[in-house]
Structures are given as structure tokens and as C-alpha cells.
Enzyme design. Structure first.
Site, PDB file in Angstrom:
ATOM      1  N   HIS A 116     -18.520  -1.839   3.059  1.00  0.00           N
ATOM      2  CA  HIS A 116     -17.222  -1.870   3.744  1.00  0.00           C
ATOM      3  C   HIS A 116     -17.272  -2.722   5.004  1.00  0.00           C
ATOM      4  O   HIS A 116     -18.117  -2.522   5.878  1.00  0.00           O
ATOM      5  CB  HIS A 116     -16.804  -0.448   4.119  1.00  0.00           C
ATOM      6  CG  HIS A 116     -15.509  -0.382   4.881  1.00  0.00           C
ATOM      7  ND1 HIS A 116     -14.283  -0.563   4.277  1.00  0.00           N
ATOM      8  CD2 HIS A 116     -15.247  -0.168   6.191  1.00  0.00           C
ATOM      9  CE1 HIS A 116     -13.323  -0.451   5.184  1.00  0.00           C
ATOM     10  NE2 HIS A 116     -13.880  -0.216   6.356  1.00  0.00           N
ATOM     11  N   TYR A 166       0.867  -1.183   0.000  1.00  0.00           N
ATOM     12  CA  TYR A 166       0.000   0.000   0.000  1.00  0.00           C
ATOM     13  C   TYR A 166       0.904   1.233   0.000  1.00  0.00           C
ATOM     14  O   TYR A 166       1.712   1.415   0.912  1.00  0.00           O
ATOM     15  CB  TYR A 166      -0.913   0.007   1.227  1.00  0.00           C
ATOM     16  CG  TYR A 166      -2.090  -0.931   1.122  1.00  0.00           C
ATOM     17  CD1 TYR A 166      -3.326  -0.475   0.666  1.00  0.00           C
ATOM     18  CD2 TYR A 166      -1.964  -2.273   1.465  1.00  0.00           C
ATOM     19  CE1 TYR A 166      -4.415  -1.333   0.564  1.00  0.00           C
ATOM     20  CE2 TYR A 166      -3.041  -3.140   1.364  1.00  0.00           C
ATOM     21  CZ  TYR A 166      -4.260  -2.663   0.916  1.00  0.00           C
ATOM     22  OH  TYR A 166      -5.333  -3.515   0.809  1.00  0.00           O
TER      23      TYR A 166
END
Length: 594
Positions: A399, A215
Site C-alpha cells: 500500500h 467510489y
């Protein structure tokens, strides 16, 4: 498209290396959607809603006799899975067969063949083949293609083969998995005003590490033109050529702080030890894209506000690089491309958070295959928070964290359950995007929305609590809508009083180590989770009164009593969807009789 496939099929004769360029399969040029399945495999497809099928074309690199399987599984596992297998025998005859892999990884030829409209071409070391597949074949061994995430799996091995009998997953020399929204609705091409302009927020020559997951975060300062309020009309990927297989998903977060707050221009791993603390305020999602997704287009009547006198000019790009083949030396400058205008549309788009509060008041016991938690946006909250004419929801981002496997938001009006607003039966936290709904959903004051998440904690030995850490859990649906309303958060959790009563019961009647001296997390962790106690906790969550977050955009509670309040009742639940399998059953009976 179907006419072209029929012409292609008519032109195919036996043999592996047909090279008539005028008849080359060219679905990719006209494909609505494309996703790389690795550095040497690409999947192209379009959705045929009229015939309830997907038309696909696969390109892969391999030698003349390589066999290749493309398929679907619930969560990306190679076994069990549903496959369409391309293979050649020692006579160089080509076969394309519907098969399925059992839990042991052994491939079986399906008695009902549903990999249809097959055609193929080979040029050099690249094979292209196309086929169609019904959304629901009514075959117990076939995957049902539906809205939400689809896990595409593939295998490639050495041939020739005598048959598929005896072939196993372990025989594959290469394999992989990618996630995409396979069953989607295409939207018409938008028209932008003459003064619309592009803004690209990109990574800068990132040396993609030789590891599976990275990331990368980079803070940007928006250009001075955005000191004036603009509307975002569209956002989509700006992928550096050659890196399509590496860029898994990307998000842009607004650093939502005071307008004069300076945010350090960090450029490095998102979990880097040297990442400045001030960048942690960059959490409000402006855009989210995942591999295989189309550009996100706002409705003609609305745009997402960005910029202005009170808008902090800092945003952060987060790129998830997925490098399972451990490539080395890749340099990447991918990012998100926005289309903006200072000519504001009629409505500002807004975002409302639905689901569960970010709190440890909700818990998931360990060793659970499918434990469900629900967050409520109740009638009273939409009644005071939405305009009388209602709002139109056009997009949704579901989510959870690592243990979430399914998410659904149900829509209730006057006690009657309407069709679900959004759902994903094969959800993965590693594939999150803002998805356009097939058609807008109108929510009126007094409607209620119930967001239910299903979790699998079979790999965990202790209770999982709600919270912000990735090891904690969430259950949220960020709905995108217009016109912008005062309501921004409509979430719930079990009420404090109900939870205190539960912990007292566990101490006095179940002899568990809960105590008024302990905090919520410690109390949950003091419980030994038997099957009966797990079921009792689930029943408690279903029946207990709620504590509500019914908040406006400034964080304040809207007027009302929001503690110890009942969930909105569902008096008329929606009937389960009916599968159209009668014709298939009759055909199967005739086949058996013959």
C-alpha cells in the site's frame, strides 16, 4: 492446453472467416483467470510455470478487417509499450506480429518475434485469438512478466493494412488499459466443512454515474449468527452479470469500535458531503478484491476471525467503479462473498502492519523520478513480538498513495538477506488487493523486515509528506499470517532527535528557512530542494537512528527501548536475479551471421 493449441494451429488455413465449430478456440472455458478490458474486449489466460510462459486468449468485437494489438507497459501508458498485433492485408491474409511502440507512438516490427503459438477464429463480429508469451524473452523491447501488477494495454483500429510500417498509436479508433496480477500461482481448490455458509455484502442498485471514477460506500450490519465467533475461510467477488467491466475493485472495512456503538447505515458516495462522521471508524480491512483477481483462500490450518461477543457488528463495503467509456444507465448490486464457519480452525489468522509510520517525519522532495523510503521491522521487535516457533506469512497487501511506483519487503535473518517476501515493480495505488504468496514465508523471532517504497513526484512542485490524506504518502505492507501473535504494528520513522539535528543543520549551514519554532511539515516546506539536498536527505534516512512502533493489538508498546535505535544491518545482501538469456544471445548471434 498446449495439445489443443497445436491441433487448432494445424487446422488453420488462409482466410479470415473460418467457422468450423468443432475446432473453435475454447481456452476461455478452461481459463484459470479472466479480466474484461472494456465492454467489448476480454482477456483470458493461464500461467504455465513449467515452460515459464503465459498462454492467453483475447476476444474482441470488430469488423472483418479490424486490427487489434494487445500488450504490456510499465504503468499503463500506450507508448512506449510492447505489443502483439493481429492484422489482415487486402488479400485477407492474417498476420500476428511482435512489435513495440516508441515514445512518439510509432509501432516498430520487432526483430525477435516472441508472440508465439498463434491461432484465431472469427464468428459474426467477434474475433478470438490465442497466443503464448515467455515471461522473459531476453529482448530489450519486450516487457518482462513477473510477480506483481501487470498493466495490460490494447488498441483497435480500422484495416486492412499493407504492413505495420507507419502504423501509429494515434491510428487506433479505440484503446484501453487494465491492471491485473498476470504472473500468479494457482492454489488447490479448498475443502470446506459441511456447516460452512455464504455471506454476501452487496451494494444496492447503485446507479453508476456517467464519469470515469466513482467510489461508493455502503454500511452493513452483520447477521445475528455472527454474535458467535466464526472463521472466514474464503472471500471473493459477487459481480452483477453485465457489470464485470465496471467494477474495478472492492474492499470490506470493519467498523472497529465498541461493540455497542451504532454506526449509521450510510449508502452513498464515499466522499459524499452527507456521509456521517461515525462511518470514518470503518477502516480496518477485512477483505480486498481487484478486477481479475481470484478468490482469496485461507490456509487449511487458519481462518480470519469475525464476530463474537466483543466484535462490533458493522462493516462497510467500498466499491470502485471504473467507467472510462462513460456508460450511462448501469445499475449495480455487486459486492464481496464470504464463506464462513463456526467450526473454528486450529489458528486465528492475524495481520501485521510493516513499513513506515503514518507521520510527516518522512518526506519526498518534488520533481523526483524514483525517490526511495524504507520502513524497518527490526530484530528487537520481532524478538519480543513473535512466538518462538515463528509465524507463517501466506498473504500480503502492499500500500502507498498516489506517487508510489514500486514496493518491496526484504527478509533478513542473522544479517543475511533471504528472498523477498513480496514485491511489485509496477505498483499502482489504483490496484490494491490482498495477494496469496506463491508459498508461505516463515518469519522467526529476531528476523527483520525492510519495506521499501519508490515514489515518482515529477508532477509535484512541493514536498510530499507522510500522512493519511490521499495527497500525502504511505509505505505499508499488511502481511497476513498465522498463528496470531501479540505483535500487530512493526513500523519505523526517522528518530525525533535526528530530524531536529537535520533541520538545525539546514538552517545554520544551508541558510534554509527551517526553525525550531516551526512544525515538521512547515520545516520541510521551507527547504529549497536542489539535487545535492535531495541526495543528502536520502542519505540521512538511510543512516539515521529510528523511532519504532512495536505495538500489540491493543495499541500499547511492547517492552523495549524503541527510540534512537539502529536499523538491523544487512551484512550479506541478496544477489540480483540472474536472467537466463545465454541461449537467446547465441541464437541472435547466429541470426546476425546468417
Amino acid at each position: 492446453m498446449m495439445l489443443f493449441l497445436l491441433i487448432t494451429l494445424a487446422s488453420i488455413h488462409s482466410g479470415w472467416s473460418q467457422r468450423d465449430s468443432s475446432m473453435d478456440i475454447n481456452l476461455a472455458r478452461n481459463a484459470v483467470h479472466t479480466i474484461p478490458l472494456g465492454s467489448e474486449v476480454t482477456f483470458h489466460w493461464r500461467v504455465d510455470l513449467m515452460n515459464k510462459q503465459v498462454i492467453a486468449e483475447v476476444h474482441f468485437v470488430g469488423n472483418d478487417s479490424s486490427w487489434f494489438a494487445i500488450g504490456f507497459s510499465d504503468y499503463g501508458e500506450l507508448k512506449p509499450a510492447d505489443y502483439c498485433v493481429l492484422w489482415s492485408d487486402w488479400h485477407q491474409q492474417i498476420h500476428f506480429q511482435d512489435s513495440w511502440a516508441d515514445v512518439d507512438g510509432k509501432l516498430h516490427l520487432d526483430t525477435q518475434q516472441d508472440c508465439d503459438s498463434f491461432a484465431w477464429r472469427r464468428r459474426g463480429n467477434i474475433t478470438k485469438f490465442t497466443f503464448s508469451r515467455k515471461f522473459d524473452t531476453c529482448d530489450e523491447h519486450d516487457y518482462i512478466i513477473e510477480r506483481g501488477t501487470t498493466h495490460l494495454v490494447w488498441l483497435r483500429g480500422r484495416g486492412p493494412l499493407s504492413s505495420l510500417a507507419g502504423l501509429e498509436i494515434s491510428d487506433a479508433k479505440a484503446s484501453g488499459m487494465s491492471r491485473t496480477e498476470l504472473h500468479r500461482v494457482s492454489h488447490k481448490k479448498p475443502k470446506f466443512p459441511a456447516n460452512a455458509w455464504q455471506l454476501e455484502l452487496l451494494a444496492h442498485r447503485v446507479q453508476v454515474p456517467k464519469k470515469e471514477t466513482t467510489y461508493w460506500c455502503r454500511v452493513h450490519k452483520l447477521p445475528s449468527a455472527l454474535r458467535q465467533k466464526h472463521h472466514i475461510l474464503q472471500f471473493g467477488p459477487a459481480i452483477q452479470a453485465g457489470n464485470e467491466h465496471l467494477v474495478h475493485h472492492m474492499e470490506i472495512f470493519h467498523c472497529a469500535g465498541p461493540v455497542d456503538l451504532e454506526v449509521p447505515m450510510y449508502d452513498g458516495p464515499c466522499d459524499g458531503a452527507d456521509r456521517p462522521e461515525k462511518t470514518q471508524i470503518c477502516k480496518k480491512v477485512l477483505a480486498a478484491w481487484a478486477m481479475g483477481a481470484d478468490a482469496f483462500i485461507y490456509p487449511e490450518e487458519a481462518g480470519l476471525a469475525i464476530g463474537g461477543a466483543d466484535f462490533n457488528p458493522h462493516v462497510m463495503l467500498e466499491v470502485h467503479y471504473n467507467n472510462p467509456e462513460l456508460h450511462q444507465g448501469a445499475i449495480d448490486s455487486s459486492g464481496i462473498r464470504f464463506i464462513l464457519t463456526k467450526t473454528l480452525r486450529k489458528y486465528d489468522a492475524g495481520v501485521i502492519e510493516l513499513g513506515l509510520e503514518y507521520t510527516d517525519k518522512m518526506a519526498i522532495p518534488p520533481q523526483q523520478e524514483a525517490f526511495m523510503l524504507s520502513g524497518h521491522c527490526i530484530t528487537e521487535c520481532t524478538g519480543v513480538g513473535l512466538p518462538q516457533s515463528g509465524i507463517r506469512i501466506f498473504g500480503s497487501q502492499l500500500h502507498t498513495h498516489l506517487t508510489g511506483t514500486k514496493v518491496i519487503t526484504r527478509h533478513i535473518r542473522n544479517g543475511e538477506e533471504l528472498p523477498p517476501m513480496n514485491y511489485d515493480n509496477h505498483y499502482s495505488t489504483h490496484f490494491q488487493e490482498i495477494r496469496l504468496l506463491p508459498k508461505p514465508v516463515v518469519i522467526l523471532p529476531g528476523d527483520s523486515l525492510i519495506t521499501t517504497c519508490t515514489y515518482n513526484t515529477m508532477k509535484r512542485d512541493n514536498v510530499t509528506l507522510g500522512g493519511f490524506a490521499i495527497s500525502d504518502e504511505m509505505c505499508v505492507n499488511y502481511i497476513h499470517y498465522y498463528p496470531n501473535a501479540q505483535l500487530e504494528v512493526c513500523k519505523s520513522a526517522i528518530s525525533d532527535d535526528a530530524l531536529k539535528t537535520y533541520f538545525r543543520y539546514m538552517r545554520e549551514w544551508e541558510s534554509q528557512g527551517t526553525s525550531t519554532e516551526k512544525g515538521i511539515s512547515a520545516n520541510y516546506k521551507s527547504i529549497e530542494w536542489t539535487k545535492v539536498r535531495v541526495e543528502a536527505l536520502h542519505d540521512l534516512y538511510e543512516a539515521a537512528p529510528l523511532g519504532m512502533q512495536c505495538n500489540s493489538s491493543d495499541g500499547s508498546r511492547l517492552p523495549g527501548l524503541w527510540n534512537n535505535i539502529a536499523a538491523t544491518p544487512v551484512r550479506l545482501p541478496l544477489s540480483p536475479p540472474i536472467r537466463d538469456c545465454l541461449g537467446t544471445s547465441i541464437q541472435q548471434e547466429i541470426s546476425v551471421q546468417m
